[in-house]
Motif scaffolding. Sequence first.
Motif, PDB file in Angstrom:
ATOM      1  N   CYS A   1       0.846  -1.185   0.000  1.00 50.39           N
ATOM      2  CA  CYS A   1       0.000   0.000   0.000  1.00 50.39           C
ATOM      3  C   CYS A   1       0.886   1.241   0.000  1.00 50.39           C
ATOM      4  CB  CYS A   1      -0.942   0.014   1.210  1.00 50.39           C
ATOM      5  SG  CYS A   1      -0.089   0.017   2.803  1.00 50.39           S
TER       6      CYS A   1
ATOM      7  N   LEU B   1       1.158   4.952   1.718  1.00 53.18           N
ATOM      8  CA  LEU B   1       0.672   5.642   2.902  1.00 53.18           C
ATOM      9  C   LEU B   1       0.895   7.143   2.780  1.00 53.18           C
ATOM     10  CD1 LEU B   1       0.390   4.811   6.399  1.00 53.18           C
ATOM     11  CD2 LEU B   1       2.299   6.349   6.106  1.00 53.18           C
TER      12      LEU B   1
ATOM     13  N   VAL C   1      -3.600   4.420   1.788  1.00 55.91           N
ATOM     14  CA  VAL C   1      -4.053   4.451   3.180  1.00 55.91           C
ATOM     15  C   VAL C   1      -3.583   5.745   3.827  1.00 55.91           C
ATOM     16  CG1 VAL C   1      -4.125   1.947   3.463  1.00 55.91           C
ATOM     17  CG2 VAL C   1      -2.004   3.173   3.950  1.00 55.91           C
TER      18      VAL C   1
ATOM     19  N   ARG D   1      -3.138   3.089  14.211  1.00 55.04           N
ATOM     20  CA  ARG D   1      -3.328   3.094  12.765  1.00 55.04           C
ATOM     21  C   ARG D   1      -2.186   2.362  12.066  1.00 55.04           C
ATOM     22  NH1 ARG D   1      -6.670   6.241   9.729  1.00 55.04           N
ATOM     23  NH2 ARG D   1      -8.113   7.602  10.839  1.00 55.04           N
TER      24      ARG D   1
ATOM     25  N   ILE E   1      -2.359  -0.930   9.736  1.00 55.50           N
ATOM     26  CA  ILE E   1      -1.888  -0.889   8.353  1.00 55.50           C
ATOM     27  C   ILE E   1      -0.833  -1.963   8.105  1.00 55.50           C
ATOM     28  CG2 ILE E   1      -0.534   0.506   6.721  1.00 55.50           C
ATOM     29  CD1 ILE E   1      -2.021   2.990   7.928  1.00 55.50           C
TER      30      ILE E   1
ATOM     31  N   TYR F   1      -4.256  -5.763   1.102  1.00 54.70           N
ATOM     32  CA  TYR F   1      -4.317  -4.734   0.063  1.00 54.70           C
ATOM     33  C   TYR F   1      -4.074  -5.344  -1.321  1.00 54.70           C
ATOM     34  CZ  TYR F   1      -3.843  -1.738   4.153  1.00 54.70           C
ATOM     35  OH  TYR F   1      -4.027  -1.122   5.358  1.00 54.70           O
TER      36      TYR F   1
END
Length: 268
Positions: free
Chosen positions: A41, A43, A66, A255, A259, A268
């Motif tokens: 992902c 970020l 994200v 968070r 993630i 993801y």
Amino acid sequence: NSVPLVYHHGFPTNQYVGASSTEERREAIRDRNRLYRKTACTLFSTRESIRRFSEVAPKDVQEKVVYAPYFLPKVEPIQPDSLEKKFSDYRPVRVLFVGSDGKRKGVHNLVKALNRICDQYPDLRNNLKATIITRDELPPCDFEVDKHEHLNHDSVLEAFRQSHIFCMPTLKDSYGLVYIEAMASGCAVVADDSPVRREILDDGDAGLMSDPQDPDDIADKLLTLIQSPEYARTIGRRARDRFQRYYHWRQVGKRYVRILKDAASGKY
């Protein structure tokens, strides 16, 4: 290839990176598509940067975006009683600037703004003290100033805790971690009126937005706080509360853990 990669991307504005058009940014994204597609992902630390990125990124890359603010493990919120005590002693009003690259961060316009306040309201000159931390030389100051080229991080955090107002009318900044530190310390913040700072300061509810190129506008925002300690206290409370809810390392850390777990599990 077997280890999931989480790529932290800033994606500042076109103006910040010197891009002349959205198409130029889109071309830069195409050059990095292979990287984006190999990551678990991508970020981002502001929703504004996600919005800009989504305008130019391919759909399959957008689907792996994200959000999590910066993780600042040393920054703790000021205690409510300490915040109240700070604002109960409003003589002198303590204004803070922290920016190593003072020219880019707007220190000269801050000094102009404070000089104009002291010129228009001479009685405030003895009730105003600025602490300015920058390596740049300052123009003449018509107010009391404590200038430092550098302080260690603990000393900077203490300066935040002792200050009523934090003002950095930056001309060019992709984020601005010092605004988060100021909020944690219960400072009434005066920032530039940019989308990222508006996001950080809750669209002006947790700080005042100013035109960073207009010393008169900066002076107006500062004067609003200087002449109204109760309003400054209210802004400081809102800033501290917003930090506690959204930017404290415990909230942000949760968070990041989520993630990273999702990336490791192949979500993801």
